[in-house]
Design a protein around this motif. Structure first.
Motif, PDB file in Angstrom:
ATOM      1  N   THR A  94       0.829  -1.209   0.000  1.00 51.10           N
ATOM      2  CA  THR A  94       0.000   0.000   0.000  1.00 51.10           C
ATOM      3  C   THR A  94       0.854   1.246   0.000  1.00 51.10           C
ATOM      4  O   THR A  94       0.600   2.205  -0.721  1.00 51.10           O
ATOM      5  N   VAL A  95       1.922   1.238   0.810  1.00 53.58           N
ATOM      6  CA  VAL A  95       2.781   2.417   0.884  1.00 53.58           C
ATOM      7  C   VAL A  95       3.478   2.668  -0.443  1.00 53.58           C
ATOM      8  O   VAL A  95       3.556   3.783  -0.930  1.00 53.58           O
ATOM      9  N   SER A  96       4.013   1.598  -1.080  1.00 58.58           N
ATOM     10  CA  SER A  96       4.701   1.771  -2.346  1.00 58.58           C
ATOM     11  C   SER A  96       3.753   2.241  -3.435  1.00 58.58           C
ATOM     12  O   SER A  96       4.109   3.062  -4.265  1.00 58.58           O
ATOM     13  N   ASP A  97       2.491   1.711  -3.423  1.00 64.32           N
ATOM     14  CA  ASP A  97       1.525   2.145  -4.423  1.00 64.32           C
ATOM     15  C   ASP A  97       1.194   3.617  -4.256  1.00 64.32           C
ATOM     16  O   ASP A  97       1.073   4.361  -5.225  1.00 64.32           O
ATOM     17  N   SER A  98       1.029   4.055  -3.006  1.00 64.42           N
ATOM     18  CA  SER A  98       0.698   5.459  -2.782  1.00 64.42           C
ATOM     19  C   SER A  98       1.834   6.368  -3.228  1.00 64.42           C
ATOM     20  O   SER A  98       1.606   7.466  -3.723  1.00 64.42           O
ATOM     21  N   LYS A  99       3.092   5.899  -3.093  1.00 65.52           N
ATOM     22  CA  LYS A  99       4.219   6.720  -3.525  1.00 65.52           C
ATOM     23  C   LYS A  99       4.300   6.803  -5.037  1.00 65.52           C
ATOM     24  O   LYS A  99       4.620   7.834  -5.611  1.00 65.52           O
ATOM     25  N   ASN A 100       3.994   5.680  -5.713  1.00 65.36           N
ATOM     26  CA  ASN A 100       4.011   5.688  -7.168  1.00 65.36           C
ATOM     27  C   ASN A 100       2.888   6.530  -7.744  1.00 65.36           C
ATOM     28  O   ASN A 100       3.001   7.063  -8.838  1.00 65.36           O
ATOM     29  N   GLN A 101       1.781   6.636  -7.001  1.00 57.21           N
ATOM     30  CA  GLN A 101       0.633   7.381  -7.497  1.00 57.21           C
ATOM     31  C   GLN A 101       0.682   8.856  -7.087  1.00 57.21           C
ATOM     32  O   GLN A 101      -0.271   9.575  -7.275  1.00 57.21           O
ATOM     33  N   GLU A 102       1.795   9.287  -6.518  1.00 54.31           N
ATOM     34  CA  GLU A 102       1.903  10.682  -6.083  1.00 54.31           C
ATOM     35  C   GLU A 102       1.784  11.600  -7.289  1.00 54.31           C
ATOM     36  O   GLU A 102       2.442  11.425  -8.305  1.00 54.31           O
ATOM     37  N   GLY A 103       0.929  12.612  -7.182  1.00 52.45           N
ATOM     38  CA  GLY A 103       0.665  13.488  -8.305  1.00 52.45           C
ATOM     39  C   GLY A 103       1.723  14.564  -8.458  1.00 52.45           C
ATOM     40  O   GLY A 103       2.476  14.877  -7.551  1.00 52.45           O
ATOM     41  N   ILE A 104       1.760  15.142  -9.648  1.00 50.34           N
ATOM     42  CA  ILE A 104       2.696  16.207  -9.984  1.00 50.34           C
ATOM     43  C   ILE A 104       1.984  17.547  -9.835  1.00 50.34           C
ATOM     44  O   ILE A 104       0.898  17.751 -10.383  1.00 50.34           O
ATOM     45  N   ILE A 105       2.603  18.465  -9.102  1.00 52.33           N
ATOM     46  CA  ILE A 105       2.031  19.808  -8.961  1.00 52.33           C
ATOM     47  C   ILE A 105       2.355  20.640 -10.192  1.00 52.33           C
ATOM     48  O   ILE A 105       1.478  21.253 -10.792  1.00 52.33           O
ATOM     49  N   ILE A 106       3.625  20.668 -10.572  1.00 54.77           N
ATOM     50  CA  ILE A 106       4.037  21.414 -11.758  1.00 54.77           C
ATOM     51  C   ILE A 106       5.340  20.826 -12.280  1.00 54.77           C
ATOM     52  O   ILE A 106       6.146  20.305 -11.509  1.00 54.77           O
ATOM     53  N   ARG A 107       5.520  20.867 -13.601  1.00 58.59           N
ATOM     54  CA  ARG A 107       6.759  20.413 -14.231  1.00 58.59           C
ATOM     55  C   ARG A 107       7.159  21.452 -15.272  1.00 58.59           C
ATOM     56  O   ARG A 107       6.352  21.829 -16.113  1.00 58.59           O
ATOM     57  N   ILE A 108       8.408  21.913 -15.195  1.00 56.83           N
ATOM     58  CA  ILE A 108       8.866  22.956 -16.101  1.00 56.83           C
ATOM     59  C   ILE A 108      10.223  22.556 -16.690  1.00 56.83           C
ATOM     60  O   ILE A 108      10.998  21.850 -16.062  1.00 56.83           O
TER      61      ILE A 108
END
Length: 419
Positions: A197-211
């Motif tokens: 569960t912890v690893s899945d939540s880390k992989n699913q972490e969203g991106i705020i901004i990418r430049i």
């Protein structure tokens, strides 16, 4: 933002075609223009807009080695003896040139901006407010996910403490106590599931901004293009192929320095070995700095060249309120007195007619403003609900931590009695 802000400058030589000779000086880059100033005379020999550039190339010939050429309209400008080297200057100039072409700040946008109406001005202000609120909502959302992860971890601790309580009860009981030892198998069943569960939540972490950024590591000559990605839990620096160069967790960042509105440096200190530091330059950096300021409010530092930028952003109410008031005044003037003359002189009639046309808001602009205001209201309500949910989550976390502390102390005392 001041268009005369100097993003970067480099010592170099410029080939002056009129006198057929090389002139030493400094090549400078601003947010919208490229300039060259001679060292001896201080004369500005080159000054043209980035939008007028059609090509930037690295060239050389029998007489010119390691040169950089910029094709501006029908004129080719030659620069040589670039320091620290030609590749550094090329990467930075090309980055800002491409971003300028992709942005709406080109020559065509500037010409259209001169004819913008009050409705467009209001739309621009509200759109900027909407973007800032969306970025804040993203940060709050991922912060809420972190709270949820903390709650899951605390629930697991409580479950483990229950198992420990049963095991200690069994150890404290006499040897003739008629219970089996099946409880020892309980923790083995729960650990793999929680890890997944912890690893899945880390992989699913969203991106705020990418430049896109220009990355400098250790020396000024070690420069390459890449990307900066901001997460709720930290920031990540990667190359053009999306290969991670370094990831800073929020707790690992010791300081962030804002050198200019377009350049920052991120550092992690170490004892006994060199610090990990990266310098990042980007035309999109003004969009990322407000998010960095929210995430690292106690670690971010604005240097002298960036103080004007942070001052303009931290006191927007005066300018913003004035702009909205002026736009609203123009709107009322156009609606209440659409045909009333302001002065008696005939020479000002045409100016007043044009001013009233600019002050009116079209039906399409009014509809667009209505839609933006609806989105702002929805974002504000969602942000309020998320804040209330996080307040409740914080209360639950506090209570769970208190219970876990008491349970751990209790179990430690029981273990000491057994030993």
């Amino acid at each position: 933002m001041n268009e005369d802000i100097r993003i970067h400058s480099w010592p170099c030589s410029y080939y002056l075609d009129t006198s057929k000779q090389w002139v030493s000086g400094r090549l400078s880059l601003t947010p919208v223009a490229i300039k060259f100033t001679a060292n001896k005379t201080g004369e500005l020999l080159v000054n043209f807009h980035l939008s007028s550039v059609s090509e930037i190339k690295k060239e050389s010939s029998n007489l010119i080695f390691s040169s950089l050429t910029i094709l501006e309209k029908n004129t080719k400008h030659w620069f040589s003896s670039l320091q620290p080297n030609r590749n550094v200057v090329f990467n930075i100039l090309e980055h800002f040139w491409r971003e300028q072409l992709l942005s709406s700040q080109g020559a065509g946008a500037e010409a259209a901006a001169l004819q913008s109406t009050k409705g467009k001005e209001l739309t621009g202000l509200l759109t900027g407010s909407q973007k800032q609120l969306e970025d804040t909502a993203k940060v709050l959302h991922y912060q809420g996910e972190q709270f949820d992860n903390i709650m899951r971890g605390l629930n697991k601790i409580e479950g483990d403490m229950d198992v420990a309580d049963r095991l200690l009860t069994e150890l404290e009981s006499p040897s003739w106590w008629p219970f089996s030892s099946k409880l020892w198998k309980a923790p083995l069943e729960t650990k793999p599931k929680e890890t997944a569960t912890v690893s899945d939540s880390k992989n699913q972490e969203g991106i705020i901004i990418r430049i896109p950024v220009i990355i400098t590591h250790r020396t000024d000559s070690n420069v390459k293009p890449g990307k900066l990605t901001l997460f709720a839990s930290g920031l990540e620096i990667s190359d053009c192929n999306s290969q991670v160069i370094h990831r800073f967790e929020s707790k690992d960042v010791d300081d962030i320095r804002v050198h200019t509105p377009y350049e920052i440096s991120v550092r992690q200190r170490f004892i006994g070995k060199p610090d990990t530091s990266y310098r990042l330059l980007s035309a999109k950096m003004p969009e990322a700095i407000p998010i960095l300021e929210m995430q690292f409010s106690k670690k971010i530092q604005f240097l002298e060249d960036a103080l004007g930028f942070v001052g303009a952003r931290k006191s927007p109410q005066v300018d913003l309120g004035t702009s909205i008031w002026q736009a609203a005044t123009g709107l009322l003037g156009g609606v209440v007195q659409p045909g009333s003359p302001v002065g008696g002189r005939e020479g000002t009639d045409n100016d007043q007619v044009q001013l009233q046309k600019q002050e009116k808001i079209s039906q399409e602009e009014a509809q667009e403003l209505k839609q933006i205001l609806k989105k702002l209201k929805g974002l504000a309500l969602e942000t309020e609900a998320e804040l209330e949910r996080q307040d409740e989550a914080l209360d639950s976390i506090t209570n769970s931590v208190d219970r876990a502390t008491l349970n751990i102390d209790k179990q430690n005392r029981r273990i000491k009695k057994l030993t």
